[in-house]
Design a protein around this motif. Structure first.
Motif, mmCIF file in Angstrom:
data_model
loop_
_atom_site.group_PDB
_atom_site.id
_atom_site.type_symbol
_atom_site.label_atom_id
_atom_site.label_comp_id
_atom_site.label_asym_id
_atom_site.label_seq_id
_atom_site.Cartn_x
_atom_site.Cartn_y
_atom_site.Cartn_z
ATOM 1 N N VAL A 341 0.850 -1.195 0.000
ATOM 2 C CA VAL A 341 0.000 0.000 0.000
ATOM 3 C C VAL A 341 0.883 1.241 0.000
ATOM 4 C CG1 VAL A 341 -1.816 1.255 1.231
ATOM 5 C CG2 VAL A 341 -1.742 -1.258 1.319
ATOM 6 N N LEU A 342 0.529 2.218 -0.840
ATOM 7 C CA LEU A 342 1.261 3.485 -0.905
ATOM 8 C C LEU A 342 0.295 4.651 -0.775
ATOM 9 C CD1 LEU A 342 3.763 5.322 -1.632
ATOM 10 C CD2 LEU A 342 3.081 5.043 -4.033
ATOM 11 N N ASP A 343 0.657 5.608 0.074
ATOM 12 C CA ASP A 343 0.015 6.924 0.075
ATOM 13 C C ASP A 343 1.047 7.894 -0.459
ATOM 14 O OD1 ASP A 343 -1.172 9.350 0.481
ATOM 15 O OD2 ASP A 343 -1.755 8.991 2.563
ATOM 16 N N ALA A 344 0.832 8.367 -1.694
ATOM 17 C CA ALA A 344 1.831 9.198 -2.379
ATOM 18 C C ALA A 344 1.752 10.667 -1.999
ATOM 19 C CB ALA A 344 1.667 9.043 -3.901
ATOM 20 N N ALA A 345 0.804 11.036 -1.147
ATOM 21 C CA ALA A 345 0.712 12.399 -0.603
ATOM 22 C C ALA A 345 0.276 12.242 0.845
ATOM 23 C CB ALA A 345 -0.268 13.241 -1.402
ATOM 24 N N CYS A 346 1.152 11.675 1.662
ATOM 25 C CA CYS A 346 0.733 11.102 2.947
ATOM 26 C C CYS A 346 0.455 12.112 4.031
ATOM 27 C CB CYS A 346 1.766 10.083 3.423
ATOM 28 S SG CYS A 346 3.386 10.790 3.815
ATOM 29 N N GLY A 347 0.832 13.401 3.846
ATOM 30 C CA GLY A 347 0.566 14.365 4.895
ATOM 31 C C GLY A 347 1.146 13.916 6.222
ATOM 32 N N SER A 348 0.368 14.038 7.284
ATOM 33 C CA SER A 348 0.857 13.658 8.615
ATOM 34 C C SER A 348 0.791 12.164 8.848
ATOM 35 C CB SER A 348 0.058 14.387 9.696
ATOM 36 O OG SER A 348 -1.290 13.956 9.668
ATOM 37 N N LEU A 425 4.593 13.556 -7.946
ATOM 38 C CA LEU A 425 4.061 13.890 -9.266
ATOM 39 C C LEU A 425 5.138 13.846 -10.337
ATOM 40 C CD1 LEU A 425 1.287 14.851 -10.446
ATOM 41 C CD2 LEU A 425 2.169 17.163 -10.257
ATOM 42 N N GLN A 426 6.394 14.084 -9.922
ATOM 43 C CA GLN A 426 7.528 14.147 -10.856
ATOM 44 C C GLN A 426 7.260 15.158 -11.974
ATOM 45 O OE1 GLN A 426 9.309 10.372 -11.995
ATOM 46 N NE2 GLN A 426 8.686 9.425 -10.068
ATOM 47 N N TRP A 427 7.211 16.418 -11.557
ATOM 48 C CA TRP A 427 6.939 17.520 -12.488
ATOM 49 C C TRP A 427 7.920 17.544 -13.657
ATOM 50 C CZ3 TRP A 427 2.755 20.567 -12.386
ATOM 51 C CH2 TRP A 427 2.040 20.693 -11.200
ATOM 52 N N GLN A 428 9.154 17.160 -13.394
ATOM 53 C CA GLN A 428 10.181 17.289 -14.432
ATOM 54 C C GLN A 428 10.234 16.083 -15.360
ATOM 55 O OE1 GLN A 428 11.744 20.151 -14.677
ATOM 56 N NE2 GLN A 428 10.674 20.897 -12.865
ATOM 57 N N LEU A 550 -3.233 2.086 -3.944
ATOM 58 C CA LEU A 550 -2.981 3.499 -3.685
ATOM 59 C C LEU A 550 -4.120 4.036 -2.828
ATOM 60 C CD1 LEU A 550 -1.894 5.117 -7.086
ATOM 61 C CD2 LEU A 550 -0.551 5.069 -4.983
ATOM 62 N N VAL A 551 -3.798 4.674 -1.721
ATOM 63 C CA VAL A 551 -4.797 5.361 -0.911
ATOM 64 C C VAL A 551 -4.293 6.764 -0.630
ATOM 65 C CG1 VAL A 551 -5.710 3.278 0.192
ATOM 66 C CG2 VAL A 551 -3.778 4.488 1.240
ATOM 67 N N GLY A 552 -5.189 7.617 -0.158
ATOM 68 C CA GLY A 552 -4.730 8.940 0.251
ATOM 69 C C GLY A 552 -5.657 10.058 -0.172
ATOM 70 N N ASN A 553 -5.145 11.252 0.046
ATOM 71 C CA ASN A 553 -5.874 12.485 -0.237
ATOM 72 C C ASN A 553 -4.934 13.382 -1.043
ATOM 73 O OD1 ASN A 553 -7.268 14.892 -0.215
ATOM 74 N ND2 ASN A 553 -7.610 14.933 1.987
ATOM 75 N N LEU A 591 -5.038 20.444 -8.863
ATOM 76 C CA LEU A 591 -3.991 19.452 -9.088
ATOM 77 C C LEU A 591 -4.451 18.015 -8.858
ATOM 78 C CD1 LEU A 591 -0.978 19.177 -9.779
ATOM 79 C CD2 LEU A 591 -0.468 19.541 -7.362
ATOM 80 N N ALA A 592 -5.574 17.831 -8.151
ATOM 81 C CA ALA A 592 -5.945 16.496 -7.673
ATOM 82 C C ALA A 592 -6.080 15.477 -8.803
ATOM 83 C CB ALA A 592 -7.233 16.573 -6.858
ATOM 84 N N GLY A 593 -6.744 15.849 -9.906
ATOM 85 C CA GLY A 593 -6.969 14.905 -10.994
ATOM 86 C C GLY A 593 -5.678 14.462 -11.655
ATOM 87 N N LEU A 594 -4.816 15.426 -11.983
ATOM 88 C CA LEU A 594 -3.528 15.084 -12.591
ATOM 89 C C LEU A 594 -2.698 14.243 -11.633
ATOM 90 C CD1 LEU A 594 -1.381 15.349 -14.821
ATOM 91 C CD2 LEU A 594 -0.672 17.517 -13.770
ATOM 92 N N PHE A 595 -2.725 14.588 -10.354
ATOM 93 C CA PHE A 595 -1.964 13.828 -9.367
ATOM 94 C C PHE A 595 -2.433 12.373 -9.321
ATOM 95 C CE2 PHE A 595 -0.675 12.132 -5.360
ATOM 96 C CZ PHE A 595 0.515 12.765 -5.038
ATOM 97 N N ALA A 596 -3.748 12.177 -9.338
ATOM 98 C CA ALA A 596 -4.293 10.819 -9.278
ATOM 99 C C ALA A 596 -3.854 10.000 -10.493
ATOM 100 C CB ALA A 596 -5.815 10.873 -9.186
ATOM 101 N N VAL A 597 -3.915 10.612 -11.675
ATOM 102 C CA VAL A 597 -3.512 9.897 -12.895
ATOM 103 C C VAL A 597 -2.023 9.583 -12.866
ATOM 104 C CG1 VAL A 597 -3.265 10.110 -15.400
ATOM 105 C CG2 VAL A 597 -5.375 10.852 -14.291
ATOM 106 N N ARG A 598 -1.201 10.559 -12.470
ATOM 107 C CA ARG A 598 0.242 10.336 -12.414
ATOM 108 C C ARG A 598 0.599 9.277 -11.374
ATOM 109 N NH1 ARG A 598 4.235 10.917 -15.475
ATOM 110 N NH2 ARG A 598 5.684 12.054 -14.142
ATOM 111 N N ALA A 599 -0.064 9.298 -10.222
ATOM 112 C CA ALA A 599 0.235 8.314 -9.180
ATOM 113 C C ALA A 599 -0.095 6.904 -9.668
ATOM 114 C CB ALA A 599 -0.542 8.641 -7.909
#
Length: 1003
Positions: A341-348, A425-428, A550-553, A591-599
């Motif tokens: 399981v991965l949370d790619a924007a895990c916050g706290s 997200l790996q912007w570059q 993948l889980v997360g916010n 950003l949420a939609g692009l982030f979800a697709v990239r993740a």
């Protein structure tokens, strides 16, 4: 509470001139002894009356490192000032005598003031004034200052009360660390760490990140606190560990627990002598709590208690409530012992906490040993975030979720906490390839990163996270211990101990030489932090290493709040994936939609599942149409998503995010997309608290099957393209004006004297700037309509704007220079704009005509319909003033005839229209953002041969007359005036008939 304590408090909280200072001193001492501060027998002797200072002065009451000065009545300014001078001497003297940091309290029993000394000056940091019955308030306040209690349970309420931003302990610590920073902020090491901190957060948060000393200090205090808590979780006593070892993670290294506490941006404190003293005091305060058994993500509570609500709102930092994270993990992770399981924007770390607990529960039930449980969970639950504070909090949350009993088990092996700082997200993506010739290569360009060299590591080493981290730490330590300019030492012993194959030695030797040079240049600290954290995200993105769930916010960063570079990258990446909704809808996108697709593309294996908390717009708004298709073009190399039914959470109260939310589910189904269904699970109910546990929340929530309403080309009104948003007259002080009286000498014809008309809605820095005043040519001053002067079927008094426009449209620079009055005004406005704008992206001309919202209004048509951009109800009216402009609080369109205008007014103002539009509205906490949502309804073009249309036009004209007769009270808020007019018309036969016809026409 003991009755004796209540009696003492009753005497203290009421000022009585008959009482002597000695009596109040005795009661203060007795209160401290009787209160639940858990003072030991030895501590009691420290509560001294008239403590000897050694120079004939005497302290009234002394408890540990706290001096208390008592007066009969502090309301007199002279008495308080003299008492503060006296207290300052006591505090400074005791600090000098003992070498400890002392604080002072000044009280008359009713008022209590807490102070600390900065540069020999006494500064107040917290105060309370008591009333009868507030005994608990005084206990909590004093406990925060004295920090003597132990064994406190770290519940949400306890953390907020004793460590949060309003607590006495926080205010004292915040004031102390702030003073330390201000004295040392120019130190090169501190400057370097603060610079990189700002650079990272700009990447994560865009223009909403405010690079301020205050936020850096708050983040430092948060991270230092979290790292101290991490030690307490293991049963260590932070107050007994040296500050350098504490923030450097030495005890963790010794215990074989890696990836929790490491040198970072925020350990600058221990480089300073007074900073080390501060860390010792902070450790003592945090040691009051029993951190061994925690049942939720308490660090989220600490974060939200310390970082102000306005700052969190601006940064979009609102963490997921525990009940929601719990049920999303339960829904998505069905075989925890086999799913990574991965949370790619895990916050706290809220999702990590619940994923860990789910794994450990299953592992324990299966009979796994504790070492097997820990080894398994650290391989199966992984976190990542770009926010350095979030990463530290999440790492400590990970420990809390595992629990002290497992962490201190005698048979447990080395642990690597898998939470990483990295750009998920790996912007570059187009310009940077970190993998080359079998190596992980970390580069930086000359302008945006701190180093100019490459650091290479054989990628095979990343398969063993613990070994890789140990290698990096070993290289870092050896580079730091080496005398600058001396020969680069051999790594043979390291290679042998870590069993690194011969073919990799040359690559690592080359990297070590670079690290030694960086150390010689004073850059040794930063590269180590980067390497350790960037490596794992890059490794996870390789196909063989992708996860099952993948889980997360994901971050909800709005397009309008991204930096210019980020906007360009967002648009490029969105366009090639079919996610870009067009420039007109750019401000609604996030950003949420692009982030979800990239993740999903980078980290989720084919067939893997996801459950993500998203803005509610994701499931039913037009600008997410491309996302809902599940197909994302060649840029994702065939990656597609098969969606399942989402959860609609917007009807849950109280609101737990600043915007309504949803949860989306699906799986990665390469080349076999399934669009998101219109069927959804609708959640309703009222939570006991926003951050309730699932056990508390579940009984209050109802889940039913429903169907989402989505707009589309087949149902959209033909009026949709005709309406456009008004112009942005911002900054307010440069454009919105009021007429002022001319001087005694008068004005020439065609001139008008004006000054800025200020508004309570102006933001910093604009609201702090002085008014502009001047005499300008009257052709540049025009009436304008905003959302505040439009009511059902009528308009109110207009305001005035001064704009670079003539009858044909926007004037160019040469035309402006022909009008000396306005030219002078415009030059001053441009100068203010250039000095105070947050980005250099737009000139003042480009700002006022953003997306052509001003130039589109010229030439001004004879008849227009306007309606409000936001509000609880749609409100529309006609505008026939040929000089008036429309502001961005309204949408407008030109209409051909009065009949068509009356027809549209009747439809838009009908109560049923608001009801039907509401599901299409872009919403925050409630459905208030109307924008172009009305045109998602099938409102037909006016047809003068259609008797229903003609009847609506007649009724609209009648309603206009009723509204015109209403007397507007200028002292009444515009929303109340709208309500009164709406209620007036709804109570008439015409109003009721309008509602009935509109319902039949468009429902």
């Amino acid at each position: 509470m003991p009755s004796s304590l209540s009696d003492t408090f009753a005497r203290l909280c009421v000022r009585d001139n008959r009482r002597t200072e000695a009596e109040i001193q005795a009661d203060v001492r007795q209160f401290i002894l009787d209160a639940p501060f858990e003072l030991e027998e030895d501590d009691l002797s420290l509560v001294q009356l008239e403590s000897q200072l050694g120079d004939r002065r005497r302290i009234d009451v002394e408890v540990g490192a706290t001096v208390i000065e008592v007066k009969r009545d502090l309301r007199a300014e002279r008495v308080r000032r003299e008492a503060e001078e006296q207290l300052a001497g006591y505090v400074a003297m005791r600090a000098e005598q003992t070498g400890l940091r002392y604080v002072g309290i000044l009280t008359d029993g009713t008022a209590w003031h807490c102070y600390h000394v900065v540069d020999a000056e006494l500064r107040q940091v917290s105060e309370i004034t008591l009333e009868a019955g507030e005994i608990e308030r005084l206990v909590v306040w004093l406990e925060g200052v004295l920090a003597t209690t132990h064994g406190l349970v770290p519940t949400t309420d306890a953390i907020e009360a004793r460590l949060g931003a309003t607590s006495s302990s926080y205010r004292l610590d915040r004031a102390t660390i702030s003073a330390i920073y201000q004295r040392n902020k120019s130190d090169p090491s501190i400057v370097m760490k603060r610079t990189l901190w700002a650079r990272l957060l700009t990447s994560a948060l865009g223009t909403q990140f405010e690079d301020s000393d205050e936020l850096f200090i708050e983040h430092t205090l948060l991270v230092n606190s979290a790292e101290i808590i991490a030690h307490a979780v293991l049963g260590l006593h932070p107050e007994t560990i040296t500050p350098v070892a504490l923030l450097g993670g030495e005890r963790f290294d010794e215990s074989g627990i890696y990836g929790v506490v490491e040198p970072d941006f925020f350990d600058w404190v221990v480089e300073l002598e007074d900073g080390r003293a501060f860390v010792r005091t902070l450790s003592r305060r945090l040691a009051r709590f029993d951190w061994s058994s925690v049942e939720q993500d308490v660090l989220k509570v600490l974060y939200e208690s310390i970082i102000g609500a306005e700052t969190r709102k601006r940064l979009g930092e609102y963490y997921t409530p525990d009940w929601l994270a719990h049920i999303v993990v339960e829904e998505t992770v069905d075989t925890p012992l086999t799913q990574r399981v991965l949370d790619a924007a895990c916050g706290s770390g809220t999702f990590l906490f619940h994923a860990i607990r789910r794994y450990l529960s299953a592992a324990e039930a299966s009979g796994m040993t504790v070492p097997e449980q820990i080894n398994g969970v650290t391989r199966h639950v992984i976190g990542m975030d770009l926010h350095p504070v979030a990463v530290t909090l999440a790492r400590v949350t990970y420990l809390l979720a595992i629990g002290r009993e497992r962490l201190t088990h005698p048979q447990r092996r080395t642990i690597q906490i898998p939470v990483y700082l990295g750009d998920s997200l790996q912007w570059q993506e187009q310009s940077l390839d970190l993998w080359s010739a079998g190596n992980l290569t970390i580069r930086a360009d000359d302008n945006r990163e701190l180093f100019e060299s490459e650091l290479r590591f054989p990628d095979i080493l990343l398969d063993d996270a613990a070994r890789f981290d140990e290698l990096v730490n070993e290289l870092a330590n050896r580079a730091a211990r080496r005398r600058p300019g001396s020969a680069v030492p051999s790594l043979n012993a390291v290679f042998q101990r870590l069993a690194i194959a011969q073919q990799h030695h040359a690559v690592i030797d080359g990297t070590f030489r670079t690290m030694c040079r960086l150390h010689d240049e004073g850059r040794d600290h930063i590269w180590g932090y980067y390497v350790r954290n960037l490596a794992r995200p890059m490794w996870l993105a390789r196909e063989a290493n992708r996860v099952d769930v993948l889980v997360g916010n994901p971050p909800w960063l709005a397009y309008r709040n991204m930096t210019t570079d980020m906007q360009a990258a967002f648009r490029r990446m969105s366009e090639v994936r079919g996610l870009w909704a067009g420039a007109e809808q750019a401000t609604h996108q996030d950003l949420a939609g692009l982030f979800a697709v990239r993740a999903c593309q980078l980290y989720l294996r084919s067939g893997g599942r996801f459950g993500l908390v998203m803005p509610n717009t994701t499931i039913d708004r037009d600008h997410y149409r491309g996302f809902r298709t599940g197909r994302y073009g060649d840029a994702t190399v065939g990656m597609a998503i098969a969606f399942s039914a989402p959860w609609d959470l917007r009807r849950i109260r109280p609101h737990f995010f600043p915007r309504a939310s949803s949860v989306i589910f699906g799986m990665r189904a390469d080349r076999h997309p399934i669009p998101m269904p219109e069927e959804a699970e609708i959640w309703t109910g009222r939570l006991p608290t926003t951050n309730a546990s699932w056990e508390q929340a579940n009984p209050t929530l109802t889940r039913t099957q429903g169907r989402l309403r989505r707009g589309g080309a087949l149902t959209r009104s033909p009026y949709a393209p005709a309406f456009t948003q008004g112009a942005i007259f911002s900054p307010h002080l440069a454009f919105v004006v009021e007429e002022q009286s001319a001087s005694a000498l008068g004005l020439p014809a065609g001139r008008i004297s004006i000054r800025s008309s200020r508004s309570v809605y102006e933001r910093k820095p604009w609201k702090q700037l002085p008014d502009l005043t001047g005499v300008v040519e009257s052709e540049f001053v025009r009436p304008f309509y905003t959302g505040e002067n439009v009511f059902p079927y009528r308009t109110g008094e207009t305001g005035l704007v001064v704009v670079p426009c003539n009858a044909r449209g926007i004037s160019d620079r040469a035309q402006i220079e022909l009008s000396p009055g306005f030219n002078q005004w415009w030059e001053r406005a441009e100068e203010i704009w250039g000095r105070h704008r947050t980005s250099e992206r737009l000139s003042l001309f480009e700002q006022i005509d953003y997306q052509s919202k001003l130039s589109k209004q010229f030439p001004i048509p004879p008849l227009r319909i306007v309606y409000n951009r936001a509000g609880m109800h749609v409100v529309a009216a006609k505008v026939s003033n040929r000089r008036a402009l429309i502001a961005n609080g309204l949408y407008w369109a030109s209409v051909r005839t009065e009949e068509e205008a009356n027809y549209l007014c009747a439809i838009l103002n009908a109560p049923v229209t608001t009801d039907l539009v509401r599901p299409f509205m872009s919403y925050g906490k409630d459905e208030r953002d109307i924008h172009k949502a009305p045109w998602e309804l099938p409102i037909p073009t006016f047809d003068e041969s259609n008797r229903i249309h003609v009847r609506l036009a007649q009724l609209g004209a009648a309603a206009e007359q009723i509204a015109a007769a209403f007397i507007i009270n200028s002292n009444l808020h515009f929303a109340a005036t709208r309500r009164h007019i709406r209620q007036l018309i709804e109570g008439t036969p015409e109003g009721r008939e309008i509602d009935e016809i509109v319902y039949e026409l468009i429902s």
